[in-house]
Scaffold this motif. Structure first.
Motif, PDB file in Angstrom:
ATOM      1  N   VAL A 519       0.856  -1.185   0.000  1.00 56.21           N
ATOM      2  CA  VAL A 519       0.000   0.000   0.000  1.00 56.21           C
ATOM      3  C   VAL A 519       0.891   1.233   0.000  1.00 56.21           C
ATOM      4  O   VAL A 519       1.898   1.289   0.732  1.00 56.21           O
ATOM      5  CB  VAL A 519      -0.928   0.022   1.235  1.00 56.21           C
ATOM      6  CG1 VAL A 519      -1.723   1.323   1.308  1.00 56.21           C
ATOM      7  CG2 VAL A 519      -1.872  -1.185   1.200  1.00 56.21           C
ATOM      8  N   ILE A 521       0.941   5.211   0.787  1.00 60.52           N
ATOM      9  CA  ILE A 521       0.256   6.325   1.445  1.00 60.52           C
ATOM     10  C   ILE A 521       1.061   7.593   1.177  1.00 60.52           C
ATOM     11  O   ILE A 521       2.229   7.695   1.551  1.00 60.52           O
ATOM     12  CB  ILE A 521       0.119   6.105   2.964  1.00 60.52           C
ATOM     13  CG1 ILE A 521      -0.653   4.809   3.248  1.00 60.52           C
ATOM     14  CG2 ILE A 521      -0.566   7.309   3.612  1.00 60.52           C
ATOM     15  CD1 ILE A 521      -2.095   4.821   2.778  1.00 60.52           C
ATOM     16  N   ASP A 531      -4.469   7.451   0.372  1.00 64.69           N
ATOM     17  CA  ASP A 531      -4.082   6.166  -0.200  1.00 64.69           C
ATOM     18  C   ASP A 531      -3.927   6.353  -1.705  1.00 64.69           C
ATOM     19  O   ASP A 531      -4.892   6.629  -2.415  1.00 64.69           O
ATOM     20  CB  ASP A 531      -5.162   5.127   0.100  1.00 64.69           C
ATOM     21  CG  ASP A 531      -4.763   3.718  -0.325  1.00 64.69           C
ATOM     22  OD1 ASP A 531      -3.962   3.588  -1.271  1.00 64.69           O
ATOM     23  OD2 ASP A 531      -5.252   2.746   0.271  1.00 64.69           O
ATOM     24  N   THR A 533      -2.317   4.015  -3.717  1.00 62.89           N
ATOM     25  CA  THR A 533      -1.850   2.720  -4.216  1.00 62.89           C
ATOM     26  C   THR A 533      -2.163   2.531  -5.698  1.00 62.89           C
ATOM     27  O   THR A 533      -1.315   2.061  -6.466  1.00 62.89           O
ATOM     28  CB  THR A 533      -2.488   1.584  -3.408  1.00 62.89           C
ATOM     29  OG1 THR A 533      -2.177   1.759  -2.018  1.00 62.89           O
ATOM     30  CG2 THR A 533      -1.981   0.225  -3.856  1.00 62.89           C
ATOM     31  N   PRO A 669     -10.219   2.130  -0.202  1.00 66.05           N
ATOM     32  CA  PRO A 669     -10.584   3.376  -0.883  1.00 66.05           C
ATOM     33  C   PRO A 669     -12.086   3.538  -1.057  1.00 66.05           C
ATOM     34  O   PRO A 669     -12.527   4.262  -1.942  1.00 66.05           O
ATOM     35  CB  PRO A 669      -9.903   3.216  -2.239  1.00 66.05           C
ATOM     36  CG  PRO A 669     -10.053   1.741  -2.510  1.00 66.05           C
ATOM     37  CD  PRO A 669      -9.939   1.051  -1.169  1.00 66.05           C
TER      38      PRO A 669
END
Length: 827
Positions: A519, A521, A531, A533, A669
């Motif tokens: 992930v 951030i 986020d 990603t 998300p």
């Protein structure tokens, strides 16, 4: 049959009730199947979308769905006659063509759009607005592509009334440096598709009239190093299909989805065949007979492969979920059909079955054989049985209750978020009805931005509706409207810049051949975090050790171990990067691959219909979730529930399908609880199916005894179609001093643990989180029993008085019941 060697070759028309053998012949080779023509008559036509709007000069596609007297439905868009009630407001494309049902706005006003076939008609109202084009946003923003590959761009037009439309096929596309990248022809289905020609950068511009928008495409000179074919060594029942994906890894460590670019082949075409290459369904394999076949993807001199096992199992039963749901009149409910086969495996066969509604005056079904098969629409107040049929197997019926409730309010979530300029935030619209029920109406509402100079929104009525993009620092009111009901929230766009990227988990391990999700951030100059990603470009420093999933997809950031060693995993946005080390360890002998849990990983208890407890239960270190019913279906728990907590639960939240808006943070998300719960339901089905599959990618299947008590088992896959008990003594799971050891128990019957002396004991480093129980029948843990592992039970999970559980309890279609139990999610 239609004439041969024409565009519509292979199209059969039913003439009368009965069966006919349909045969295709080329030279001396033939193939055939049987077509059944029913005597059903057309009962009604539904035109969708319902009461949409379009900006003057733009188009809106309508779909006609015919429902027949036997309760089945078909897409009849190209068969009906389309008409516009007011041609000065909107005109319709020519009938009986590929673009039938396409309306074009001519002037501001409303027009009744009607679809007619014989004596049956259906209609809806189209509103044409006089808004003017204010700006064009081109996405994705500043992407990269490997030389020789393609990148699809989307043009979203924002209008003076704050609404947005997808105008990709209407704009004129241009590449600033055609030696670096070229664009597909304008005004076609593939408009906006760029192809990398040589390394460098090119400004990609979309223009409509005097308005333009652009972004920069970077073309890299990387070469194709390897191709990974996934899923790895799957199985499929004879006659069904399995979709394969080809992911290319390049010399610079990036990865791309190249499924439609490779040449697919099946090593044994008597066992499995592949769809035609270079098409939307490339990589789709169909089981022909029992056996194995090597499935290979090739591009140039580079190939990758995996083995497909086709089983001879027959369909035993079909389960339809959710069970007995309710919807408000005029709205929809998605049903899922899961087939269980004679070998105990299960498959999602939603798009393969024939769906029917027992009372088409109350509810109709979407056309069969499509991606959205199984979607029911409420027509009037009442109940209707929903049935799925495949061959001679008929599902259990579930009852859909259609209520007369009206839309009371719309909640827009997340509430009051902020984003950095140039980044995006997904909003969700959740409708609450007069009976208290809720529905995700994100793609049904009209979205608008109060200040289009601050934020623009994706086009309405599409899969990505409700996605806002920051255009400049400031605030904008984001509004969702359906009929006369609206809801809104304020989006703050900051001028902050991306300061750093943190990649987690930090320096993890993964077994060679297995995966690890990373992930990214992003932290901004304002101190805010997000986020990113799916936005970041992921690379692996050593592609011989680990490869990354394709960038720009929902599974971006997923690394796969390729060989023993370490590799630096990096996430990059613009000039900012963050990284961590991935350590790939050797595969353990006969160690099964565990399922990808997705969003289910956060839960300690999940159920489709209900979670109940008696006084004295203590649940810890995970969330609770009811996927298909309201919060009132938590029974026996102590409040406060409104804040997502129960006194019985420590270190976790509770979720239900009707939570709106929650007082706690919805997991990223996802923009709403409903969107989150829908993903949880999908991930649970994927994990259950994976556990039931045979063989496991990295371990041979062993036959499980029907009595596991007093046995000591090392890691592996243990499978049986029989009922299983643990009653004569403890089942001991021995990790042999390796904490990564995995156990998979795939049971076609019921599981009963306890009475008189059953238990599950872990020794020599074994961990409860690595033990998986896939149970086709009911799971019962009897009183005072110590049980460990993750339970994926198709129907009910019943934990009796004072039993203690370390792991997870998941009921796919029914309920989980507790009786004064200690349940702790395995770390």
């Amino acid at each position: 049959m239609n004439a041969n060697f024409e565009a519509a070759s292979g199209l059969a028309t039913g003439v009368s009730a009965g069966t006919s053998l349909i045969t295709a012949t080329l030279g001396s080779v033939s193939g055939n199947t049987t077509l059944t023509v029913t005597a059903a008559t057309l009962s009604s036509i539904v035109v969708t979308p319902v009461n949409p709007s379009v900006v003057n000069g733009l188009t809106r596609q309508f779909v006609a769905t015919g429902t027949y007297s036997n309760g089945t439905s078909e897409n009849i868009t190209s068969l009906v006659t389309w008409s516009s009630g007011t041609i000065a407001v909107a005109t319709m494309n020519a009938n009986f063509e590929a673009a039938s049902g396409l309306a074009t706005g001519i002037s501001a006003g409303t027009s009744l759009i009607t679809a007619t076939l014989g004596s049956v008609s259906g209609n809806t109202t189209l509103t044409v607005t006089a808004a003017t084009l204010s700006s064009i946003a081109v996405t994705p923003v500043n992407p990269s592509v490997v030389n020789g590959l393609t990148r699809q761009f989307v043009a979203t037009g924002t209008y003076s009334n704050g609404t947005s439309e997808n105008i990709t096929s209407l704009v004129t596309w241009s590449s600033g440096t055609i030696a670096v990248a070229t664009m597909n022809a304008n005004f076609e289905a593939a408009s906006g598709l760029a192809t990398g020609i040589s390394a460098g950068t090119s400004l990609i511009t979309a223009t409509l009239g005097s308005v333009s928008g652009n972004t920069t495409l970077t073309v890299t000179a990387a070469t194709l190093s390897s191709i990974a074919v996934t899923p790895v060594n799957p199985s499929v029942v004879n006659g069904l299909t399995r979709q394969f994906v080809a992911t290319g890894t390049y010399s610079n460590g990036t990865s791309e989805n190249i499924t439609s670019l490779v040449t697919w082949s099946s090593g044994t075409i008597a066992v499995a065949t592949m769809n035609a290459n270079f098409e939307a369904t490339s990589g789709l394999a169909t089981g022909i007979s029992a056996g194995t076949s090597l499935i290979t993807a090739t591009l140039g001199s580079v190939s990758g492969n995996t083995t497909l096992t086709v089983t001879a199992a027959t369909l035993s039963s079909i389960a339809v979920t959710p069970i007995d749901p309710s919807i408000a009149n005029g709205f929809t409910r998605q049903f899922v059909a899961t087939g269980t086969y004679s070998d105990g495996t299960s498959e999602n066969i939603t798009s393969l079955v024939t769906w029917s509604s027992g009372n088409i005056g109350v509810a109709t079904m979407n056309p069969n054989g499509n991606a959205n098969s199984g979607l029911a629409t409420g027509i009037s107040v009442g109940t209707s049985s929903i049935t799925a049929t495949l061959w001679t197997v008929v599902s259990n019926s579930t009852t859909l209750n259609v209520t007369a409730e009206t839309l009371s309010s719309i909640a827009v979530t997340p509430i009051g978020p902020s984003i950095a300029n140039g980044f995006t935030r997904q909003f969700a619209a959740t409708g609450t009805y007069s009976d208290g029920s809720v529905a995700d109406i994100t793609t049904s509402v009209t979205w608008s931005s109060g200040s289009i100079a601050v934020a623009t929104l994706n086009a309405n009525f599409e899969a990505t509706s409700g996605l806002a993009t920051g255009a400049s620092a400031g605030t904008s009111l984001i509004t969702a409207t359906l009929g006369s009901v609206s809801g809104n929230t304020t989006l703050t766009v900051t001028a902050a810049t991306l300061s750093s990227i943190a990649v987690t988990p930090v320096n993890p391990n993964v077994v060679n051949g297995q995966t690890r999700q990373f992930v990214a951030i992003g932290t901004y100059s304002s101190g805010d975090t997000d986020d990113i990603t799916a936005t970041a470009i992921w690379t692996s420093g050593d592609i011989a050790v680990a490869t990354m999933n394709a960038n720009g997809s929902v599974t971006s950031g997923l690394a796969t171990g390729a060989s023993v060693g370490t590799s630096t995993i990096t996430a990059t946005v613009g000039t900012t990067s963050g990284n961590t080390l991935l350590n790939v360890t050797a595969i353990l002998a006969n160690n099964p691959t565990p399922p990808a849990l997705g969003e289910t990983a956060r839960f300690v208890i999940l159920a489709s219909q209900k979670i109940t407890t008696t006084v004295g239960s203590a649940i810890a270190d995970g969330d609770l979730g009811i996927m298909d019913q309201a919060r009132t279906y938590y029974e026996g728990f102590n409040e406060p529930a409104s804040d997502g907590f129960f006194t019985e639960l420590t270190n976790g939240y509770t979720y239900a399908h009707d939570d709106i808006p929650p007082a706690y943070v919805i997991p990223a998300p996802h923009a709403s609880t409903i969107a989150f719960i829908n993903q949880v339901r999908t991930d649970l089905g994927i994990a259950y199916t994976f556990l039931a599959a045979d063989p496991n990618p990295t371990a041979a299947t062993q036959v499980s005894p029907s009595e596991l008590g007093t046995l000591t088992l090392t890691r592996g896959v243990y499978k049986t179609a029989a009922n299983v008990t643990i009653s004569t003594g403890a089942l001991v799971l021995d990790a042999q001093n390796d904490p990564d050891s995995v156990w998979v128990f795939a049971l076609g019957g019921t599981l009963t643990a306890g009475a008189p002396s059953g238990a599950v004991t872990l020794i020599n480093g074994a961990q409860a989180k690595n033990v998986y129980w896939q149970v086709a029948g009911k799971t019962v843990v009897e009183a005072n029993t110590i049980f460990q592992g993750n339970v994926f039970s198709w129907p009910e999970v019943n934990i009796l008085t004072n039993a203690a559980i370390t792991g997870r309890l998941f009921s796919v279609t029914e309920q989980v019941t507790l009786q004064s139990n200690a349940v702790t999610k395995a770390p």
